[in-house]
Motif scaffolding. Structure first.
Motif, PDB file in Angstrom:
ATOM      1  N   LEU A   1       0.770  -1.191  -0.072  1.00  0.00           N
ATOM      2  CA  LEU A   1       0.005   0.025   0.102  1.00  0.00           C
ATOM      3  C   LEU A   1       0.908   1.237  -0.021  1.00  0.00           C
ATOM      4  O   LEU A   1       0.695   2.229  -0.753  1.00  0.00           O
ATOM      5  CB  LEU A   1      -0.964   0.076   1.240  1.00  0.00           C
ATOM      6  CG  LEU A   1      -1.906   1.276   1.186  1.00  0.00           C
ATOM      7  CD1 LEU A   1      -2.964   1.063   0.052  1.00  0.00           C
ATOM      8  CD2 LEU A   1      -2.590   0.979   2.710  1.00  0.00           C
ATOM      9  N   THR A   2       1.841   1.335   0.968  1.00  0.00           N
ATOM     10  CA  THR A   2       2.574   2.519   0.988  1.00  0.00           C
ATOM     11  C   THR A   2       3.617   2.662  -0.264  1.00  0.00           C
ATOM     12  O   THR A   2       3.875   3.774  -0.882  1.00  0.00           O
ATOM     13  CB  THR A   2       3.709   2.564   2.143  1.00  0.00           C
ATOM     14  OG1 THR A   2       4.499   1.419   2.274  1.00  0.00           O
ATOM     15  CG2 THR A   2       2.913   2.589   3.316  1.00  0.00           C
ATOM     16  N   SER A   3       3.875   1.593  -0.923  1.00  0.00           N
ATOM     17  CA  SER A   3       5.072   1.701  -1.978  1.00  0.00           C
ATOM     18  C   SER A   3       4.228   2.007  -3.217  1.00  0.00           C
ATOM     19  O   SER A   3       4.700   2.352  -4.403  1.00  0.00           O
ATOM     20  CB  SER A   3       5.909   0.199  -2.164  1.00  0.00           C
ATOM     21  OG  SER A   3       5.020  -0.792  -2.511  1.00  0.00           O
ATOM     22  N   LEU A   4       3.076   1.374  -3.366  1.00  0.00           N
ATOM     23  CA  LEU A   4       2.286   1.632  -4.617  1.00  0.00           C
ATOM     24  C   LEU A   4       1.551   3.384  -4.475  1.00  0.00           C
ATOM     25  O   LEU A   4       1.471   3.624  -5.644  1.00  0.00           O
ATOM     26  CB  LEU A   4       1.091   0.704  -4.794  1.00  0.00           C
ATOM     27  CG  LEU A   4       1.518  -0.500  -5.303  1.00  0.00           C
ATOM     28  CD1 LEU A   4       0.417  -1.518  -5.276  1.00  0.00           C
ATOM     29  CD2 LEU A   4       2.220  -0.339  -6.931  1.00  0.00           C
ATOM     30  N   PHE A   5       1.332   3.683  -3.453  1.00  0.00           N
ATOM     31  CA  PHE A   5       0.568   5.088  -3.498  1.00  0.00           C
ATOM     32  C   PHE A   5       1.245   5.913  -2.678  1.00  0.00           C
ATOM     33  O   PHE A   5       1.530   7.242  -3.309  1.00  0.00           O
ATOM     34  CB  PHE A   5      -0.786   4.506  -2.803  1.00  0.00           C
ATOM     35  CG  PHE A   5      -1.727   3.670  -3.730  1.00  0.00           C
ATOM     36  CD1 PHE A   5      -2.214   3.996  -4.970  1.00  0.00           C
ATOM     37  CD2 PHE A   5      -1.901   2.335  -2.944  1.00  0.00           C
ATOM     38  CE1 PHE A   5      -3.023   3.037  -5.676  1.00  0.00           C
ATOM     39  CE2 PHE A   5      -2.947   1.482  -3.955  1.00  0.00           C
ATOM     40  CZ  PHE A   5      -3.251   2.043  -5.056  1.00  0.00           C
ATOM     41  N   ILE A   6       1.504   5.692  -1.333  1.00  0.00           N
ATOM     42  CA  ILE A   6       2.138   6.790  -0.634  1.00  0.00           C
ATOM     43  C   ILE A   6       3.320   7.310  -1.000  1.00  0.00           C
ATOM     44  O   ILE A   6       3.698   8.591  -1.327  1.00  0.00           O
ATOM     45  CB  ILE A   6       1.911   6.556   0.676  1.00  0.00           C
ATOM     46  CG1 ILE A   6       0.433   6.191   1.251  1.00  0.00           C
ATOM     47  CG2 ILE A   6       2.478   7.658   1.776  1.00  0.00           C
ATOM     48  CD1 ILE A   6       0.091   5.607   2.708  1.00  0.00           C
TER      49      ILE A   6
END
Length: 85
Positions: A39-44
């Motif tokens: 989630l963090t590597s794809l979006f944030i």
């Protein structure tokens, strides 16, 4: 202060990625099938890296421009490192 924005954003993105790596895998199981690192590597991290890259270009900082670009592509880099280990 404006000379340090790209540097601060890079360290913020790396800090968010490291914190998400330490979180439990099933933390967001009710909301999505993604793990916290995904989630963090794809979006944030991509959003933080893009904003940091824009400020690095504005500040003419080549080092943090490259580092923020690596923050944008952290998902493929993490997948590559994970497959090598």
């Amino acid at each position: 202060m404006s000379k340090n924005i790209s540097k601060l954003l890079f360290f913020l993105g790396i800090g968010v990625f490291i914190i998400s790596y330490m979180l439990p895998v099933d933390l967001f199981e009710n909301f999505t099938n993604l793990r916290p690192t995904g989630l963090t590597s794809l979006f944030i991290c991509r959003i933080i890296g893009l904003i940091g890259l824009i400020f690095a270009i504005k500040e003419k900082s080549v080092l943090f421009g490259i580092l923020n670009f690596l923050l944008i592509i952290i998902f493929p880099l993490a997948m590559l490192i994970n497959s090598l280990i």
